[in-house]
Design an enzyme around this catalytic site. Structure first.
Site, PDB file in Angstrom:
ATOM      1  N   GLY A  98       0.984  -0.945  -0.509  1.00  0.00           N
ATOM      2  CA  GLY A  98       0.141   0.428   0.209  1.00  0.00           C
ATOM      3  C   GLY A  98       1.005   1.295   0.264  1.00  0.00           C
ATOM      4  O   GLY A  98       2.082   1.351  -0.016  1.00  0.00           O
ATOM      5  N   LYS A  99       0.476   2.315  -0.308  1.00  0.00           N
ATOM      6  CA  LYS A  99       1.180   3.273  -0.372  1.00  0.00           C
ATOM      7  C   LYS A  99      -0.045   4.803   0.136  1.00  0.00           C
ATOM      8  O   LYS A  99      -0.683   5.036  -0.851  1.00  0.00           O
ATOM      9  CB  LYS A  99       2.198   3.846  -1.640  1.00  0.00           C
ATOM     10  CG  LYS A  99       2.962   5.014  -1.218  1.00  0.00           C
ATOM     11  CD  LYS A  99       4.079   4.641  -0.834  1.00  0.00           C
ATOM     12  CE  LYS A  99       5.216   4.790  -0.450  1.00  0.00           C
ATOM     13  NZ  LYS A  99       6.677   4.114  -0.020  1.00  0.00           N
ATOM     14  N   GLY A 100       0.601   5.861   0.942  1.00  0.00           N
ATOM     15  CA  GLY A 100      -0.452   6.668   0.633  1.00  0.00           C
ATOM     16  C   GLY A 100       0.849   8.389   0.035  1.00  0.00           C
ATOM     17  O   GLY A 100       1.597   8.345   0.532  1.00  0.00           O
TER      18      GLY A 100
END
Ligand code: GLU
Length: 427
Positions: free
Chosen positions: A116-118
């Site tokens: 995931g990444k934000g």
């Protein structure tokens, strides 16, 4: 914005689009693996993309609204895992690419996470500490239903740090009515952070570089190193590599570069930057054109700053034996072939910078156990995982006659595809 339904091809115009870059590497590995069409379809798109608009009351009373993302590319092998970056040029395509790279990275080092990444579109240097805290807490509140120790575990990335992780942990804990340390990694040690986490990405780069040197019959004492970036990754790699005898001949930053043919005094340079705010003007070296620094003759080049620094228009000019990708996505797909033709030994990002997420995994394990390891234990386990992963990727590359990047993607895809097949599709 790029679409991701069909196999993509890359051109000079779009070579810097990170999502296309990720898709091209994915397609190549999937084709070579003869990957099942359906599994391919699943993995070519992120599983979930969240966009949030984050209102923040600024110190002067004005209201500002920032846009943020959290993309979960895959949770096939475990909770989504990956950092959050704060930068003015964040795009959804970039966050998508970074999320997918986390899936492959976690699979390369074989830790039980997805990817995931934000990202939040903001220049955090323009915010006060209070504004930064408000932004972080409200962003956390907006994505709170989607994160958690068993769901998605954020961490630091570009322009985020241990303090920001502490605010995320606290916000999440206040909503849960209990302290939940394992919701983020890269926290301060006083709040369940792991010993060795701040150095982990740089240490991982050093470990794989040592393995690559061994393979090429070179020794660290005679190795000249150029590092682009003097932050969490580049700065730590410089410090640790200098300690064991590497000659760090040049450090490149966004505002200049400093060179010393005999090797820079890294601690001195750090002190100089603290005092003056810049690496330039350092008495222990000479300033040089930052645009030229990457093309210095050297044994090891470590791009440890941003994406897209090695491209089709400059790869030909590199004069390094080893390219150790400390940053995520520093090389465009069109540069890959050029590097291969030049016989540069590439340690691809999803292997080279995996030390950070590996110690994040140790942090998550320690938080859940409530039992904390010594720094020695963390470093030993990290070394074991990095050396084993290096050996398995480079061994795979030799065996299948592909370059190291393709090998890393193939090993990773194979592991993720196996998990998807075993789980089956819930309908
Ligand atoms: N942001 C780092 C990376 O890109 C670390 C991620 C993590 O520890 O979850 O690998």
């Amino acid at each position: 914005m790029a679409t991701y339904a069909a196999p993509v091809s890359i051109s000079y115009e779009n070579e810097k689009n990170p999502w296309l870059a990720a898709a091209v590497r994915f397609d190549e590995a999937a084709r070579r693996l003869n990957l099942d069409d359906g599994v391919c379809k699943i993995l070519r798109s992120p599983a979930r993309e969240i966009t949030v608009h984050i209102p923040v009351q600024l110190d002067d009373g004005r209201l500002e609204v920032f846009t943020g993302y959290r993309v979960q590319h895959s949770i096939a092998r475990g909770p989504a895992k990956g950092g959050i970056r704060f930068a003015p040029d964040v795009t959804l395509d970039e966050v998508r690419a970074l999320a997918s790279w986390m899936t492959w990275k976690c699979a390369v080092v074989n830790i039980p996470f997805g990817g995931g990444k934000g990202g939040v579109i903001v220049d955090p240097h323009l915010l006060s500490d209070t504004e930064l805290e408000k932004l972080t807490r409200r962003y956390t509140a907006e994505i709170i239903d989607f994160i958690g120790p068993e769901k998605d575990v954020p961490a630091p990335d570009v322009n985020t740090n241990a303090q920001i992780m502490a605010w995320i942990m606290d916000t999440y804990s206040m909503h849960s009515r209990q302290t939940v340390t394992a919701v983020v990694t890269g926290k301060p040690e006083a709040l369940g952070g792991s010993r060795g986490r701040p150095e982990a990405t740089g240490r991982g780069c050093m470990i794989v570089t040592l393995q690559a040197l061994k393979r090429l019959g070179l020794s660290p004492e005679s190795a000249r190193v150029v590092i682009q970036g003097f932050g969490n990754v580049g700065g730590m790699a410089a410090k640790l590599m200098k300690k064991i005898g590497f000659k760090i001949v040049c450090i490149v930053e966004y505002d200049g570069a400093v060179y010393n043919a005999h090797g820079l005094d890294i601690a001195g340079l750090e002190k100089h930057r603290k005092e003056t705010g810049s690496i330039t003007g350092f008495a222990g070296g000479e300033d040089m054109d930052k645009g030229e620094a990457m093309f210095l003759p050297c044994d090891v080049l470590i791009p440890a700053a941003t994406e897209n620094v090695v491209t089709s228009s400059n790869a030909e000019r590199l004069r390094c034996r080893i390219l150790c990708e400390g940053a995520n996505g520093p090389t465009t797909p069109l540069a890959d072939q050029i590097l291969e033709d030049k016989k540069v030994f590439v340690i691809p990002d999803i292997l080279a910078n995996a030390g950070g997420v590996t110690v994040s995994y140790f942090e998550w394990v320690q938080d859940r156990q409530g039992f904390f390891w010594t720094e020695k234990a963390v470093n030993e386990q990290l070394e074991q995982i990095m050396v084993d992963s290096f050996d398995s990727i480079v061994g795979y590359a030799d065996q299948h006659r592909v370059n190291n990047r393709t090998a890393a993607y193939m090993v990773a895809l194979d592991r993720v595809a196996a998990a998807i097949k075993l789980r089956g599709i819930y309908a």
